[in-house]
Each structure stands twice: as C-alpha cells, then as structure tokens.
Design an enzyme around this catalytic site. Structure first.
Site, mmCIF file in Angstrom:
data_model
loop_
_atom_site.group_PDB
_atom_site.id
_atom_site.type_symbol
_atom_site.label_atom_id
_atom_site.label_comp_id
_atom_site.label_asym_id
_atom_site.label_seq_id
_atom_site.Cartn_x
_atom_site.Cartn_y
_atom_site.Cartn_z
ATOM 1 C CG ASP A 1 -3.511 8.230 8.939
ATOM 2 O OD1 ASP A 1 -2.955 6.612 8.681
ATOM 3 O OD2 ASP A 1 -3.217 8.402 7.617
ATOM 4 C CD GLU B 1 -2.654 -0.254 2.492
ATOM 5 O OE1 GLU B 1 -2.450 1.090 3.068
ATOM 6 O OE2 GLU B 1 -3.925 -1.309 2.724
#
Lengths: 397, 263
Positions: free
Chosen positions: B55, B44
């Site tokens: 995140d 990824e």
C-alpha cells in the site's frame, strides 16, 4: 577461500519456516535472484572475484582475539571473532559485497537496502561505491536520529538515505518501504537485503555469505586451543551474524547461543526478544517467529541497539530453535551496556551495542558455558558513542 | 452465509475499497454503505495491518488511523456483516495473510461466511502458499482472489487464474496502491483472459471517471481504493467525506459503465 556456500536443497524451506510470502509483483524478481544466485554459487569466477574483494578490500580473514581480562567475568577462556575489524566496522560487508557482485551479474544498475543501526546501510553504500552502482538506503526515522553518524557515512559514500517516518520509525518500517520501492522498480533494482530473513532466497544467500565468520573462527580456535569451542555466542536481531557464526558448527558438539534484545526487560513489554515472547506467523516474506498481538499485528519493539530492534527473526533460527540445536537468551539494555563498558575497560575494544548483547550473554551464563567460549564480535562501537555518552554520562564535567 | 454467485462478464462492475475502522468503525460502515448506494457493485473492506507493503501513503495512513482507533479483526468481520445487511452487494475482505492465520484460517472463513462476506482478496499470499486458504474457502463457499502482476509469467498467470475464484485481480502496474495519472493493464488482462473464463478486474492507480472508462474498455471491473480513501483523509469531517465519496463513486460508476469513445 572466503566464500563457503552451504549445500542446500534450494527450496528455501527450513522445516516449517521460510517460504516466499510476497506480493505477486515480486515473485518474478525473487525467482530471478534465486536462479542468479544458484548459478553464482557454483561459478569459479564469482568465487574468485568475491574472495579477492574479501581479502584485499575487506581485510579478511578477521583475527581471533583471546580476551583474558574480560574472561574473568565469564569463568572460561573467551575468544572474540573480530568482525569489528572488517572494513566498515562490521560483518555486514561480507553480505553486501557478495550481493552487490550478484547485482552486477544480474545487470541491475541500482541497489536498495534497509538498515537499522546503519551498519548494513554503510556496508551497502560502500560496496555500491566500489562497484559503481546507484544506492538508496531506507532507514527508520528514529534510527536516523540515534545513528546519525552512519547516515553521514552513507551520504559521503554517495548513497541516498531515505528517512522512513511511518510505523515505529525503525527497521521493520524501513523494510516495508524498501519492498514498496522494489515493487515499483524491480526491473532496474536489486534489493540488497541485510539480514538472514525475508523471502527465499534471501535467508540462504545471506547465510552463505556470512558463513565465512564461522568457518574462519572454527579453524582459528582449533589452531589456538586444540579443540572446538564449547559454546558460540552471537547477538540476534534478524540473525545474520549469528547464522554465519553458528552454521559451520551445526554438526559439532558445540552449544550455539543467540542473544536477543530484551530492552527494558521481557516482563516490561518493551523489548525485541522474539523467541522469548513471539509466535509463529508471516512477516516480510517468510514464516518465522514474530512479536505480534492476538490479531497478528506486529508489536512495536524496543532495544537500545537499533540493529536488534526488530520484531522478527530469520527462518533458519526459528528452525534451529524448534529442533533444539540453538538456544536463545534475552539480554537487557542494561546488561548489554555494562558488557560494552566492561570489554572497553578490560581489553581496549569498544564493541557495538548489538555485539555487546552477545558479550553480556556470556557474562550472564558464565562458567556453565564450558572451558572455551567463542563470541562473535559482529561490529565496533564507534557508531554508538552518542548513545553510550548519554547512557554513561561521558560528556561534560 | 454468502449469497454471492459470481460476477457477470457482460455488465461492468465498480469495486470500491475502504479499510474497516477508518475513519471510525461506524464511519466506515456508513461510508461503505454510501459507496454501494452510489454505484459500487461490490466492495472491498480492508483489514488494517501494521505492515502493509503493497500500500501507498493514502491507504497506509488510513490503516494506521484505523489501528490507532483500536480496530480489531472482530471489528472488520462485524463491519462486513453490517454492510452486507445494509447493501446486499458482494463484499470481499482485502487482507494481508498474517492476520487470517493468527485468527485461525478456518475460524476466519467461518465467521466471514456467517457475516455474509463473498470472499477475500489476498495481496501477499502467492499461489504457491495458497492451499491452506483454498481448502477452507471451498468448505465455506468463499471466493479467494489472487493478484496477477505485469511481471507474472504466463505460467504463473495460469496458476493464479486456476487458484482464483470470484474474479482475478489484475494489477495495472508495477507498484503499490495509489493514484496515477496514466493507467494501463491491457496486456496483462489479455494474458489472464487467455487462461480463464473468470471476470478480470483491474486495480491500482484509477482515480477518476475517465480512467475508469479506459479500464472498463478492456476489463470486466474497475477497483478503486486510494482515491476514495484520499477523499475521506482530506475531508474536514465524516459527513463531508461521505458526500465527496458519493460524488466520486457516481463519477467512477458512470465511467465504468460507459464505453470509451461514447459521450
């Protein structure tokens, strides 16, 4: 009596704007909130409880003050809707009380919030202290410095204030951090969003809870002048005070003018004038106008007022702009600061720097606004004295 | 054009994540290549974004560094191209939605496909807004991976599974990316399996071989991001970082392919 939810279709779409662009982990929470709010808005007990708090605790209705000496600089009769006299010193409490009650009904023992200038943080900390809810407020590091007084206010009210150092250390970063907290603690926590932006149902909830500004002002100004205002002005960051002031006038023949923060000037690139230079995109859960670069990265904004220092704007404002029902004008730091001092010296009212953008907008547009002008004075300026003292060199010999 | 034809459900896959442009554009290409060489069966590549709400601190820091280095969307696509050519493993771009929309959805899909990318993982695009992506992804033969969360209702799990192609991303926990001492997700994986034949990969929180083995005992793949990024953040230079990441990926790959309980 003070809670005036608008009739809506419940989808959270404002034309092509709005939506629910959130991580999957939050979908259940915003769905739960939408259902809870839908129930509450039609519930008499909720309305009674909220109306009682708004009257006996917040001090509503807020007055409408005609300001003839200030009006000489505009060239029209000017009336101020005095949200600065709402408890905690701004319109933010209208929303905080409503959502805190909603949090209680949803059985959430903890509330989180983001804040820019600190006014929403203070309002949320206040509502949570009143209702016995745990409160954590996220605030950009830069904002904790320039609004230190509000940090102290939140802390004495029992809230935990978390300074967010990432990004530009302003409102958008505080929102990011609040979302991260919410994703991890969604079962116990309500995110008490402060402005009429974010994913559905927030733009609708905040708009409905702030509509009281426009509903009251519309009646007060008609009683006073026998007519509707020719123009309503309000400052726009995310746009909660403006949408609250504008919405009840949507079907009237009244100009609606949002004043956004042009910082050092739109041409300098150091500003937060979303409509002047923004493009349509997706940020913080909804489709709206944003200040972004060609790649869709959010641009760092600048405004002397922490409350308007935001790269986005609520989706309903984007819709009102697109259909031409509302206009948005940029106002620079210097214009806002001049208007702040002008109102203080002509009327004995010290406005928040945010609200000063709306005052400056009226001075700038002047007599073309018509005979009767309504300006929403969204907050008081006590919190801004440090900034003003430096700007005008008020302290010292 | 992507040569990706889907993941096996019999072999377990380790997926490693790194943002493009971190620590530099070239450094990321070298690191990602090393990750594929040391056991990652898919990669990824993160598109660094200013407002990464899903995140945690490690990936936020890396993304900020990448942006400070001047990493653009074009650089991300070129990174995909270079890593695809160097490794041959399926490559997904992990990106928040706004950068795709601003680049142009169709243009992005066309370029990603030309670069040899397999598809995108879209952490802030809920299925109800995913149609514009799915239409162009079909046209360019790209996968679209949507995330299911422990809080997703069964009805939404079914919608997410239906909308996804390539694999379904099961978030092991309610929270943002970052290393955790305990990793779960078994219940969610079972719910996703009830809705689809697609492989189910689990992400969020995995940082060592033991956890990878645990997750691989109930999922088809294990996704690791923050632990890899952290190795590079803590390294004194890129080469040391790459060496550390090679060791970590080998351990994770070993865990992923070992059944829990076996030596």
């Amino acid at each position: 009596m003070f809670f005036h939810p608008a009739v809506g279709d419940g989808t959270g779409a404002f034309g092509r704007f709005g939506g629910q662009y959130v991580p999957e982990a939050l979908v259940a929470a915003i769905d739960e909130l939408a259902v809870a709010y839908d129930k509450a808005r039609g519930d008499e007990d909720f309305a009674t409880e909220l109306n009682t708090l708004l009257a006996d605790y917040a001090g509503r209705p807020t007055p409408l003050t005609e300001v003839p000496r200030f009006a000489e600089s505009v060239g029209a009769r000017v009336f101020l809707k005095r949200e600065d006299l709402n408890h905690t010193g701004s319109h933010k409490l209208n929303n905080a009380l409503g959502q805190a009650l909603l949090a209680k009904r949803m059985g959430k023992p903890r509330v989180i919030a983001e804040t820019g200038a600190g006014q929403h943080g203070v309002a949320t900390a206040t509502a949570c202290a009143l209702l016995g809810i745990d409160c954590t407020v996220y605030m950009g590091k830069l904002d904790t410095e320039r609004q230190a007084l509000n940090v102290a206010r939140m802390r004495i009210l029992g809230a935990e204030v978390v300074s967010v150092p990432t990004g530009s250390g302003t409102l958008k970063d505080a929102i990011n951090e609040a979302f991260r907290d919410w994703v991890a603690n969604v079962d116990s926590t309500h995110y008490l969003f402060g402005t009429a932006a974010g994913p559905h149902p927030f733009p609708t909830i905040v708009r409905d809870l702030q509509r009281v500004i426009g509903v009251e002002a519309r009646e007060q100004i008609q009683r006073r002048t026998g007519q509707l205002p020719d123009a309503v002005l309000a400052c726009v960051g995310g746009g909660s005070n403006a949408i609250g002031a504008f919405h009840p006038f949507l079907d009237d023949d009244t100009r609606l003018i949002g004043c956004e923060a042009a910082g050092d000037g739109v041409e300098t690139g150091r500003h937060a004038a979303t409509f002047a230079e923004g493009r349509v995109g997706v940020l913080h859960g909804s489709r709206s106008y944003f200040l972004q670069d060609d790649d869709g990265q959010t641009i760092e904004t600048h405004s002397i007022s922490a409350g308007l220092d935001y790269a986005g704007v609520g989706p309903e404002h984007s819709y009102l702009k697109d259909i031409g029902r509302a206009e948005y004008v940029p106002v620079t730091d210097a214009e806002a600061m001049d208007a702040m001092r002008l109102l203080a010296r002509t009327e004995g009212i010290i406005p928040a720097i945010e609200s000063s953008h709306a005052l400056a907008g009226a001075v700038k547009l002047g007599a073309c606004l018509g005979d009767v002008v309504l300006i929403n004075l969204s907050g008081r300026g006590d919190k801004d004295m440090d900034t003003a003292a430096k700007y005008f060199e008020l302290v010292g010999e | 054009m992507s040569s990706f034809s889907g993941f096996s459900r019999t072999e377990k896959t380790l997926v490693g994540y790194l943002p493009a442009g971190f620590p530099t554009v070239d450094g990321a290409v070298r690191t990602l290549t090393a990750m594929a060489e040391s056991g990652c069966g898919a990669l990824e590549i993160g598109l660094p974004y200013t407002d990464p709400v899903m995140d945690g601190p490690a990936i936020q820091t890396a993304a900020t560094k990448a942006l400070e280095n001047g990493t653009r969307t074009e650089d991300v696509l070129r990174t995909v191209e270079r890593v695809a050519a160097a490794t041959g493993v399926p490559i997904f771009v992990m990106t928040y939605w706004n950068p795709i929309e601003q680049y142009g959805i169709d243009r992005f899909a066309q370029r990603l496909s030309d670069a040899g990318g397999a598809g995108c993982v879209l952490p802030d695009l809920p299925v109800q807004h995913s149609l514009p992506w799915r239409e162009v992804a079909d046209k360019h033969d790209l996968a679209g991976v949507f995330v299911a969360a422990p809080s997703s209702t069964d009805k939404r799990v079914a919608e997410i599974a239906r909308a996804s192609t390539g694999f379904v991303y099961a978030a092991s926990t309610m929270g943002v990316t970052g290393m955790r001492s305990e990793v779960s997700g078994q219940d969610l994986v079972a719910r996703i399996r009830a809705a689809t034949e697609l492989p189910v990969f689990v992400g969020l929180g995995v940082s060592n071989g033991r956890q990878a083995a645990e997750v691989a005992s109930f999922a088809d793949g294990v996704i690791v991001g923050s632990a890899i990024v952290r190795r590079m953040l803590d390294a004194p230079d890129v080469d040391t970082g790459i060496a550390e990441i090679r060791t970590l990926c080998a351990e994770l790959a070993d865990g992923t392919r070992r059944l829990v309980g076996s030596p």
